[in-house]
Design an enzyme around this catalytic site. Structure first.
Site, PDB file in Angstrom:
ATOM      1  N   SER B  95     -25.300  65.391  86.661  1.00 33.88           N
ATOM      2  CA  SER B  95     -24.317  66.185  87.390  1.00 33.88           C
ATOM      3  C   SER B  95     -24.358  65.833  88.879  1.00 33.88           C
ATOM      4  O   SER B  95     -24.283  64.658  89.230  1.00 33.88           O
ATOM      5  CB  SER B  95     -24.609  67.663  87.126  1.00 33.88           C
ATOM      6  OG  SER B  95     -23.519  68.448  87.463  1.00 33.88           O
ATOM      7  N   ASP B 217     -16.190  67.497  78.407  1.00 34.45           N
ATOM      8  CA  ASP B 217     -16.969  68.046  79.533  1.00 34.45           C
ATOM      9  C   ASP B 217     -15.977  68.591  80.557  1.00 34.45           C
ATOM     10  O   ASP B 217     -15.234  67.838  81.177  1.00 34.45           O
ATOM     11  CB  ASP B 217     -17.834  66.930  80.152  1.00 34.45           C
ATOM     12  CG  ASP B 217     -18.695  67.446  81.290  1.00 34.45           C
ATOM     13  OD1 ASP B 217     -18.469  68.583  81.761  1.00 34.45           O
ATOM     14  OD2 ASP B 217     -19.613  66.703  81.712  1.00 34.45           O
ATOM     15  N   HIS B 245     -21.453  69.987  79.322  1.00 34.32           N
ATOM     16  CA  HIS B 245     -21.838  69.265  80.533  1.00 34.32           C
ATOM     17  C   HIS B 245     -23.312  68.867  80.514  1.00 34.32           C
ATOM     18  O   HIS B 245     -23.763  68.149  81.392  1.00 34.32           O
ATOM     19  CB  HIS B 245     -21.543  70.153  81.753  1.00 34.32           C
ATOM     20  CG  HIS B 245     -21.767  69.475  83.064  1.00 34.32           C
ATOM     21  ND1 HIS B 245     -21.163  68.281  83.406  1.00 34.32           N
ATOM     22  CD2 HIS B 245     -22.540  69.821  84.127  1.00 34.32           C
ATOM     23  CE1 HIS B 245     -21.554  67.931  84.623  1.00 34.32           C
ATOM     24  NE2 HIS B 245     -22.387  68.841  85.076  1.00 34.32           N
TER      25      HIS B 245
END
Lengths: 370, 269
Positions: B95, B217, B245
């Protein structure tokens, strides 16, 4: 979503076919979706359950419903994820209350910051912004508010000229703290300036100040020490000292232990018609007169006071050579003694004749009055 | 400053193995990697850590100004790499840590051999000719929802940590709960993350990079992953058959396999 109950459909205003087959995250607002993906889903997988996740559901009519989600993840015998049971609680009222709390919290913080600024601004009017420069006199001073500086303290000092080569130095402490103490501090500081013109003797200045503070509508009183100083042709200063309810100044001579100036008098502003004593001394170059408030001697650590013994020890150790260093060192010791958190405000002023002053030196305008 | 304690650094695997450093993203801590990182400990020197503000990091080290932007997090990552004097590092960033990692490799290219970006996004907010997936108002709503979600924690836990330095077990208790963070810290991290724009950094990443993209996602959609792979000078784009995610949690075996296969392929080449 595999199954939902009728209450969920009623709350969200959606038909069953608009819910079953879709993912829960699809019913969340965008901000809620980010929270779901970054918090809810990871926590659910790691802990097997989550509690009281606050999100908004998007309802069929476009409105939003604030809810709290509790969820548990069940797994089969191989550890594979089977299903997630989610309990949904209507949190409309709770969220409204939370928003009020948050707003109140933010407002309280803002008010605190404003009060702090106000206290600092007010405080700055009670002491000179920088110690004034005086021909033939080395002067060092410090003022430090108590604690985090959010309250206006009662300590003050002032230095101002009353004629060529003549100065008045005053340092004192108004009882209490806060705005009404600051009003009295301001009164005292300005009154001393006015009275210094009328009264040549510090003792009679204090006597009249006593009557003025005593008749003021507040219950406040103060302590003060007043010096009237006149420079002599040889560079020494003739000093007349008077004190009211205040620790006597300390006289520091080179290579000698500090001694108290023998001067005493009653508190200022309690009883009418008081008389104040006076002492005269000659302050030669390399000799220092130190004025301080009880924030120094009554600084506390675990019930123990900083006290006069430590005060004398510090002055004797630093000595009379470095006047600004003396003030800075004393302040530092007192603050360190209280582990950095001062319980009372501290004011210290030290004066010492400058050896061989250059009579033509341009000192520039007085930083406060000029 | 003891970086290893400050960032709660954990090291597994052979001391002479190639370093494999895992960096966590916004919302959680190094425990995110617990099903993936150990799979590499037989042959790599596996390093996991918590960014300051998260997990078991030292709360006293948190500086609101430093961590107001991703630069503060980049400094954390480089501090950890330097403290262990790692070279030839394979960096795995999830991320926002994918972008923090990109910044780190640009800052100190000599320390890094390659990089794996899991669910990267260089910019979350839509821009002219760019779809990040979110509007500015969505991010503001997230910040509000963070306040709401951390409200209970804020009142109950913050004084315990701040006011009880002589009771370290309270801090320890906190590390037992996953994904816990001081609300102010979480808010600042969210702002730094979701209002960042690292698009200009991508072409400057000096190491070969694997981009791992999940299907479905919503934080880092497929188009964003494709954009990242296109912009990187040397990239491999792999779509994982995982949803959400966080594939390291939803599909840890697949994730570890994808990383391992790519690394083995590079070692053989």
């Amino acid at each position: 979503m595999l199954r939902v109950n009728a209450t969920f459909l009623r709350w969200t205003g959606r038909p069953v076919e608009a819910v079953v087959g879709r993912r829960l995250v699809d019913l969340l607002t965008p901000g809620g979706r980010i929270f779901h993906e970054t918090h809810y889903a990871p926590m659910l997988r790691m802990q097997g359950s989550v509690h009281e996740i606050a999100v908004d559901l998007r309802c069929g009519d476009g409105s939003r419903l604030s809810v709290l989600l509790n969820a548990t993840l069940s797994r089969d015998e191989h550890g594979a994820e089977r299903e997630v049971l989610v309990a949904v609680f209507d949190a409309t009222e709770r969220r409204r209350y939370e928003r009020q709390l948050l707003r109140a919290h933010d407002e309280a913080r803002g008010a605190e910051a404003r009060a702090m600024t106000l206290a600092r601004t007010l405080q700055q009017t009670l002491v000179p912004p920088v110690p004034p420069r005086v021909r033939g006199l080395t002067l060092a001073a410090t003022y430090r508010p108590s604690g985090d500086g959010s309250q206006v303290g009662g300590d003050f000092y002032d230095v101002f000229p009353t004629g060529p080569d003549e100065q008045v130095v005053v340092l004192g402490d108004v009882s209490g703290k806060g705005v009404d103490a600051a009003v009295v501090t301001s009164l005292v500081r300005n009154t001393v300036r006015a009275l210094a013109v009328l009264h040549h003797r510090p003792s009679s200045l204090l006597a009249e100040l006593n009557d003025i503070v005593g008749t003021h509508e507040t219950e406040r009183f103060c302590t003060a020490v007043v010096l009237r100083m006149r420079r002599e042709p040889d560079g020494a200063w003739r000093v007349v000292v008077a004190a009211g309810g205040h620790p006597p100044p300390l006289l520091l001579r080179p290579d000698e232990p500090a001694v108290e100036v023998d001067v005493h008098g009653p508190l200022v502003g309690i009883l009418p018609d008081q008389e104040y004593g006076e002492t005269e001394l000659r302050l030669a170059p390399r000799e220092v007169l130190v004025l301080y408030t009880d924030g120094v001697t009554e600084a506390r650590r675990d019930g123990e006071l900083f006290g006069e013994v430590r005060l004398h020890a510090t002055l004797d150790r630093v000595g009379a050579r470095d006047v600004p260093g003396l003030v800075a060192e004393l302040e530092e010791e007192v603050v360190a003694f209280q582990s950095g958190v001062t319980g009372d405000d501290i004011a210290i002023v030290a004066v010492s004749p400058t050896p061989d002053p250059d009579p033509d030196a341009d000192l520039g305008p007085d930083p406060e009055t000029g | 400053m003891d970086v290893l304690a400050r960032n709660n650094v954990t090291v597994l695997g052979p001391a002479d193995g190639q370093p494999l450093v895992f960096a966590h993203g916004f919302g959680c801590d190094q425990s995110m990697w617990r099903h993936v990182a150990p799979a590499f400990a037989d042959r790599y020197r596996v390093v996991t850590f918590d960014f300051v503000g998260g997990g078991g990091s030292d709360p006293a080290a948190y500086d609101p100004d430093k961590y107001a932007t991703l630069d503060g997090y980049r400094a954390d990552l480089l501090d950890v790499v330097r403290a262990l004097d790692l070279r030839d590092v394979v960096l795995v960033g999830h991320s926002v840590a994918a972008m923090v990692g990109a910044m780190a490799t640009i800052a100190e290219p000599d320390r890094f051999a390659s990089m794996v970006m899991v669910g990267p996004s260089p910019r979350y907010v839509d821009d002219e000719n760019y779809i990040g997936g979110f509007g500015r108002e969505d991010i503001d709503e997230l910040l509000t929802s963070l306040s709401s979600n951390y409200l209970g924690w804020s009142a109950a836990m913050a004084p315990a940590i701040v006011g009880n330095p002589d009771r370290p077990e309270l801090g320890h208790e906190l590390t037992e709960a996953f994904c816990r963070m001081d609300p102010e810290v979480a808010r600042r991290f969210a702002e730094a993350t979701f209002l960042s724009d690292n698009r200009d950094d991508l072409p400057r990443v000096p190491v070969p990079t694997l981009v791992l993209q999940c299907r479905d996602d919503i934080i880092a959609p497929m188009e964003v992953g494709e954009y990242v792979a296109e912009q990187l000078p040397d990239s491999t784009f792999v779509v994982l058959e995982a949803t959400g995610h966080c594939p390291q949690l939803s599909a840890p075996v697949l994730t570890a396999e994808a990383i391992g296969t790519w690394l083995d392929g590079r070692a053989a080449a």
